[in-house]
Design an enzyme around this catalytic site. Sequence first.
Site, PDB file in Angstrom:
ATOM      1  N   SER A 230       2.290  18.878  -9.343  1.00  0.00           N
ATOM      2  CA  SER A 230       2.719  19.431  -8.061  1.00  0.00           C
ATOM      3  C   SER A 230       1.517  19.465  -7.112  1.00  0.00           C
ATOM      4  O   SER A 230       0.367  19.475  -7.563  1.00  0.00           O
ATOM      5  CB  SER A 230       3.256  20.863  -8.255  1.00  0.00           C
ATOM      6  OG  SER A 230       3.417  21.530  -7.013  1.00  0.00           O
TER       7      SER A 230
ATOM      8  N   TYR B 286       2.453  29.284 -11.730  1.00  0.00           N
ATOM      9  CA  TYR B 286       2.882  27.919 -11.412  1.00  0.00           C
ATOM     10  C   TYR B 286       1.670  27.060 -11.067  1.00  0.00           C
ATOM     11  O   TYR B 286       1.547  25.925 -11.538  1.00  0.00           O
ATOM     12  CB  TYR B 286       3.872  27.960 -10.251  1.00  0.00           C
ATOM     13  CG  TYR B 286       4.530  26.640  -9.950  1.00  0.00           C
ATOM     14  CD1 TYR B 286       5.597  26.183 -10.723  1.00  0.00           C
ATOM     15  CD2 TYR B 286       4.097  25.845  -8.891  1.00  0.00           C
ATOM     16  CE1 TYR B 286       6.216  24.977 -10.452  1.00  0.00           C
ATOM     17  CE2 TYR B 286       4.705  24.632  -8.611  1.00  0.00           C
ATOM     18  CZ  TYR B 286       5.761  24.197  -9.390  1.00  0.00           C
ATOM     19  OH  TYR B 286       6.366  22.991  -9.115  1.00  0.00           O
TER      20      TYR B 286
END
Length: 278
Positions: free
Chosen positions: A143, A156
Site C-alpha cells: 500500500s 495497517y
Amino acid sequence: MRLYGRVAAVTGAGSGIGRELAIGLARRGCELALSDIDEVSLARTVETVRFVNPRLAVSCERVDVADRDALYAWAGKTAERHGRVNAVFNNAGVALGSTVEGASDGDLEWLFGINFWGVVHGTRAFLPHLRVSGEGHVVNVSSVFALISVPGQAAYNASKSAVRGFTDALRMELEMSGAPVRATTVLPGGIKTNVARASRANGSLADLGLDAARGREKFERLFITDSDRAAGRILDAVERDRERVLIGPDAYVIDALSRLFPAGYARLVKRSVRRSLG
C-alpha cells in the site's frame, strides 16, 4: 512473462482488486485457482470468470490466509489440480482504525495474521511450485501507506511496510540466486473496494478528534481508482516484470511527498486527516 496459458493463484478473490485480477487473468487466457474466506463472494467471482472465458480451467477454495496450514494445503492442491503454478497474487487484506494505545492485542494479531503473515505464508507455500514451473512470479499487494504513515492506521502502516520490505528483499534474493521466479511489490493508493467497510475501528480514534463512523464514510470518498483499472495495472506490471508498481494518481503524489519531504510530510498528513476525517 506472458500470462496466456499460465496458471495463477489469487487470494482475496471474492471482491475488489482480487475479483478484478481474476477477471483480468481470465481475459488473458490464464488458468485460475481462486481463494477467499467468503465463500458466497468467491462463488460469484467464479461464476463471472467462467462467463468471461467459458473454456478456462478454474478451481476455488475457501482459505483463511491467516491459517498457515490451510495456505500450504491450498498451494499443493493447486499444483495437483492444474499441473503447475506460474504466479501467486497475495492480495487479501484488512484494515484497523485505532490509535497505538487503543488497539487490542487481538485486533493487532488479526490484522497482521492476514496482511503480513498471509503474504509470507502465501509466498513461501507457492515458491517451490513456481520454481518447478520454470517461469514464476510472486505479486504481493502492499500500500502507499507503506510509504507514509497516517494517524489512526499504525497497525495497517506497519503491516504494509513489512510486506514492502519482505517483497523487495525477496526479489533481490531471487535475482541473486538465478531463480526462474520474479517478484513485484504493488503499492495502491485509494482503490474502490470494500476494505473500509470491512475494517475494524474502535473509540480510541476519538482521542485524535476523529469519528470512526463518519470517518469511514469520508475515507471511502478518497478512493478514486476503480478496481478493474488497478488490476489491469498489476497484470501489465507482471508481464513487463516490474519491480514495483504504483496505482492511482494519489499513489504518485504520496510517493513524491515521501521522497521530497521524508520528515516534514507528517505536518501535512495531520492537517489532512483532521480536515477529511474529523
